[in-house]
Structures are given as C-alpha cells and as structure tokens.
Design an enzyme around this catalytic site. Sequence first.
Site, PDB file in Angstrom:
ATOM      1  N   ASP A 109     -18.921   5.991  23.967  1.00 14.79           N
ATOM      2  CA  ASP A 109     -19.577   6.876  23.001  1.00 14.79           C
ATOM      3  C   ASP A 109     -20.633   6.161  22.170  1.00 14.79           C
ATOM      4  O   ASP A 109     -20.887   6.536  21.023  1.00 14.79           O
ATOM      5  CB  ASP A 109     -18.548   7.532  22.063  1.00 14.79           C
ATOM      6  CG  ASP A 109     -17.422   8.175  22.835  1.00 14.79           C
ATOM      7  OD1 ASP A 109     -17.714   8.829  23.843  1.00 14.79           O
ATOM      8  OD2 ASP A 109     -16.250   8.011  22.441  1.00 14.79           O
TER       9      ASP A 109
ATOM     10  N   LYS B  27     -25.257   6.012  25.074  1.00 14.28           N
ATOM     11  CA  LYS B  27     -25.997   5.557  26.269  1.00 14.28           C
ATOM     12  C   LYS B  27     -26.854   6.671  26.865  1.00 14.28           C
ATOM     13  O   LYS B  27     -27.953   6.422  27.329  1.00 14.28           O
ATOM     14  CB  LYS B  27     -25.012   5.065  27.343  1.00 14.28           C
ATOM     15  CG  LYS B  27     -24.171   3.895  26.917  1.00 14.28           C
ATOM     16  CD  LYS B  27     -23.112   3.577  27.952  1.00 14.28           C
ATOM     17  CE  LYS B  27     -21.970   4.571  28.032  1.00 14.28           C
ATOM     18  NZ  LYS B  27     -21.078   4.625  26.889  1.00 14.28           N
TER      19      LYS B  27
ATOM     20  N   GLY C  87     -18.930  11.502  28.749  1.00 12.83           N
ATOM     21  CA  GLY C  87     -19.658  12.636  28.174  1.00 12.83           C
ATOM     22  C   GLY C  87     -20.945  12.100  27.584  1.00 12.83           C
ATOM     23  O   GLY C  87     -20.951  11.587  26.473  1.00 12.83           O
ATOM     24  N   HIS C  88     -22.015  12.146  28.339  1.00 10.60           N
ATOM     25  CA  HIS C  88     -23.284  11.589  27.862  1.00 10.60           C
ATOM     26  C   HIS C  88     -24.140  12.700  27.255  1.00 10.60           C
ATOM     27  O   HIS C  88     -24.582  13.607  27.950  1.00 10.60           O
ATOM     28  CB  HIS C  88     -24.009  10.881  29.012  1.00 10.60           C
ATOM     29  CG  HIS C  88     -23.283   9.647  29.477  1.00 10.60           C
ATOM     30  ND1 HIS C  88     -23.636   8.922  30.577  1.00 10.60           N
ATOM     31  CD2 HIS C  88     -22.211   9.006  28.944  1.00 10.60           C
ATOM     32  CE1 HIS C  88     -22.801   7.898  30.710  1.00 10.60           C
ATOM     33  NE2 HIS C  88     -21.932   7.941  29.728  1.00 10.60           N
TER      34      HIS C  88
ATOM     35  N   GLN D 217     -18.388   4.888  29.696  1.00 10.99           N
ATOM     36  CA  GLN D 217     -17.387   4.280  28.810  1.00 10.99           C
ATOM     37  C   GLN D 217     -17.992   3.016  28.162  1.00 10.99           C
ATOM     38  O   GLN D 217     -19.188   2.983  27.952  1.00 10.99           O
ATOM     39  CB  GLN D 217     -16.071   3.961  29.530  1.00 10.99           C
ATOM     40  CG  GLN D 217     -15.262   5.195  29.938  1.00 10.99           C
ATOM     41  CD  GLN D 217     -15.704   5.818  31.226  1.00 10.99           C
ATOM     42  OE1 GLN D 217     -15.862   5.136  32.222  1.00 10.99           O
ATOM     43  NE2 GLN D 217     -15.913   7.114  31.235  1.00 10.99           N
TER      44      GLN D 217
HETATM   45  P1  IMP Z   1      -9.204   7.950  30.962  1.00  8.75           P
HETATM   46  O1  IMP Z   1     -10.235   7.069  31.551  1.00  8.75           O
HETATM   47  O2  IMP Z   1      -9.659   9.377  30.830  1.00  8.75           O
HETATM   48  O3  IMP Z   1      -7.867   7.847  31.602  1.00  8.75           O
HETATM   49  O4  IMP Z   1      -8.967   7.462  29.440  1.00  8.75           O
HETATM   50  C1  IMP Z   1      -8.509   6.165  29.137  1.00  8.75           C
HETATM   51  C2  IMP Z   1      -8.962   5.750  27.751  1.00  8.75           C
HETATM   52  O5  IMP Z   1     -10.383   5.607  27.750  1.00  8.75           O
HETATM   53  C3  IMP Z   1      -8.654   6.784  26.661  1.00  8.75           C
HETATM   54  O6  IMP Z   1      -8.413   6.100  25.443  1.00  8.75           O
HETATM   55  C4  IMP Z   1      -9.941   7.573  26.550  1.00  8.75           C
HETATM   56  O7  IMP Z   1     -10.106   8.172  25.289  1.00  8.75           O
HETATM   57  C5  IMP Z   1     -10.964   6.477  26.802  1.00  8.75           C
HETATM   58  N1  IMP Z   1     -12.198   7.000  27.397  1.00  8.75           N
HETATM   59  C6  IMP Z   1     -12.378   7.378  28.668  1.00  8.75           C
HETATM   60  N2  IMP Z   1     -13.640   7.771  28.863  1.00  8.75           N
HETATM   61  C7  IMP Z   1     -14.271   7.627  27.691  1.00  8.75           C
HETATM   62  C8  IMP Z   1     -15.622   7.840  27.278  1.00  8.75           C
HETATM   63  O8  IMP Z   1     -16.514   8.231  28.048  1.00  8.75           O
HETATM   64  N3  IMP Z   1     -15.885   7.574  25.969  1.00  8.75           N
HETATM   65  C9  IMP Z   1     -14.938   7.094  25.116  1.00  8.75           C
HETATM   66  N4  IMP Z   1     -13.679   6.864  25.469  1.00  8.75           N
HETATM   67  C10 IMP Z   1     -13.346   7.133  26.746  1.00  8.75           C
END
Ligand code: IMP
Length: 432
Positions: free
Chosen positions: A13, A16, A40-41, A230
Amino acid sequence: MKVDVILGLQWGDEGKGKIVDLFSPHYDIIARFQGGPNAGHTILFDHKKFVLHTIPSGIFHPNSENIIGNGVIIDPFVFIKEVTKLSEAGVHAIKNLLISRRAHLILPTHRLLDAVYESQKGDGKIGSTLKGIGPSYTDKYGRNGIRFGNITQLDFSDRYNALKEIHLNILRDSKTETSKYKFEGLSFQEYEENWLEAIQLMKTFRSIDAEQFINKSLDDGKTVLAEGAQGSLLDIDFGSYPFVTSSNTIAAGACAGLGVSPHRIGRIFGVFKAYCTRVGSGPFPTELYDSIGEKLRSEGNEFGATTGRPRRCGWLDLPALKYAITLNGVDSLIMMKVDVLDRFDKILVCKNYKRKNEILEVFPFELEDPELEMVYEEKKGWNSSLEGIDSFSEIPSELSDYIEYIEAEVGVPINIVSIGPDRKQTLKREAL
Ligand code: IMP
C-alpha cells in the site's frame, strides 16, 4: 535494453500504482511479476478512481503493452470483473494485455481453503485478504497447480475436477461446512459457476510465452518496467514470517516472475510512504495506538483498497527501510503521501532498534521481541498545506530537512515526492 523494477519497501500500500501509471508513458512494456488479486493498486486521474488487482497499472496508456507474468496468480472471476469495470470506463484491456501461459490460476476451492486455514489459525491469524493466494501458490510449488495455458487444452475440465477433488477431500477431512462461506457475496456454488464462465471469457485474451516475448523485446531495444505488488516486508523469505504473503515481493522476484536474467535488470525504484502502515496481523515496531495513529489513518484515508479494512498506522521505520533497500538494491527512492503529514507539529522517525541498551546493527530475525526498543528522532513538521506546490524548490524548509535526513540515513536519493493522489501532484528531482 534492461528491465527497470518498481516495488514497495514497506508492508504494501505504498502507492506503487500511481507511480507505475506515471512512469508508463516512458516504457514500452509494463509487467506484473508476482502476487495476485490480494493487490489493490489505486490510480486517480481526471477525478476518476481505479483500483487494479491483477492487471498492470500501465493499462491506461494506449501505447504500452501490459503483461501478466508467470509469477502472478490469476483468479479468472476477479480478472473478468476488473476487465468489465475498465471497459465500462472506456479502457479496453483486451487490446494491450498479454498473459503468460505459465501464470497459475486461483480456483474457487483455493479461496475456500484460504478461508478455512485462516479460521483454523485462531489468534495466530495472518489477516489474509482471503483471495486464495496461499493455497494457490502452495499448489504451484506442490506441483498440482493449473496454469493459464491449460485453459484451452482438451483436458482442462479433467484437470480442474481432479484438483477440486483433492481440495474437497481436505475440506471433508477438516469437517468444513462449505455452505457457510461466501465469496464476493456469492455462495461457493455460485462463485464456481461464475468462475467457469470467466474461464471461457479468458480464452479471448492473448496468451504468450512471456519470458520469450520480454527477452526478445529487450533485444529489439524495447523498455520494460516490472511492477511489484505488496511490499518487501511481506516477502515470503525476508518479510515478518509467517505474517507475509506467499510470493517473493523483492527485486529478485522480478527475474523468476518474468523469466529474465539478473544481468538484464536495470534501475530499481523503491516506493515508500513518509510514514508506515500495515494491514492484517503481524509485528509493526513503530505502530501508534493513540490519537496520532488515528490522525494518520484519517488524513491518509488508510483503508485497504482490496478489503476496505482500516490500516494500522505508525511512524517511518528507518531500520526496516534500510533492510528493504539492501534486499532490493534500490538506487532511487520515491516517497509517497507526504501531504498526509501536512498538519503535524512534529514528526517522529525510528532511527534505530535497541535491545538491552545496545543499538542493533542488523535487522532482527524476530520483530515480536518484548526486549526490542525503538529509538526515535523528532523532526519539526511543516504544518502547512503542500497543495499547489509543483516543484522541489517550493517545498517548506522542514520538508527539505525531512527528505535530506532520510537520504543521509539510508544513503539513497529520494528522486520523487508525491504530495497527493492525482498524477499532477508529483514533484520530480530528475526528468523521468
Ligand atoms: P494474503 O497474501 O492475501 O494471504 O495476505 C497475507 C498478508 O499480506 C496479510 O497481512 C495481508 O493483509 C497482506 N497483504 C496482502 N496483499 C497486500 C497488499 O497488496 N497490500 C497490503 N497488504 C497486503
């Protein structure tokens, strides 16, 4: 030519999407290399807001080709929804989007498994986005996965049913009541029906051997920008494990996730926020639990672009930032959401971590250590609006001090500063 990489240096977040969108006119190809619809970009222009989950952020520029690389995992249902939203806004993704045959799929049962595994974790919940990321990557590495290139093959249904059966057996063993889970408001069965329809629509998209396409394009003198999702502190190997995502979010992930040699990597742009946020569970050394944290959340509108969850907020963490810079070999920094600090008299920055009165020289293995202390440095806030500023020369002296302080600490220049969500609210030190 080389592949430049742009990635997040914190817990995701960082903003990017805005920067990739801004850089896109300068690149022929924009390629996502890892992650999936957990990303989520957000991109804002002409007073319109778009949130991209799987599609690269270069999609708004008609002259760039966008590639979903082999390292990405795709949920056809989410993908088609995203394509539909874009086309309603007049952006026809099908024209300049290419998908690697080697990218793996997220099946409806992957989402079911994600929900079940997460609920079994009790207090140790990761706070996953529940998009099926962990189970889909598990099947990839367990050599059970189904890839985008399989969807046009005659045995696709057999493959799908066989993998679904494996998942259903696991769910039966864990005595899961599948009927109690909902996905995007749909029952599992409804989700599966939509997913299978989406598979048919996906057949109209161009599938390619992306690694060959990218390498050939580089040979032909084309420029490529690899877009990370991420952030480095969520990396499967180097992040705050197990509170991480399931892919390599660092620069090395771009090589494996696109099929390019490390020799072909050019500049590495690291994006970070002027403060820190984290969504989901896991250690966050500089987290603020007070009204200042609340203020950062409300001023920064810190709510997840994918899940809508409130983000945890805290001060900038320099030991973590330096660690991320090292892992990635960042040569140019981009600082985001600086305007969120407009109304603060003072700004704190975590300069060092300390244990038993000793400053730590290396980033610790265990962040959830009760003996770990944060050493803060106080900086004077600029306490004025940055609105309307359009060059580095106009910024308040306190902000200049803040920038120079960070640069001196981490040893990498901050070449871009973002002072608002719109494309125009971006200050550049060098021509892009
Ligand atoms: P998962 O990848 O959806 O299984 O999530 C694993 C961890 O990464 C969790 O704490 C999510 O909130 C975090 N996470 C996954 N994708 C994002 C992202 O795009 N932005 C921020 N946090 C993320």
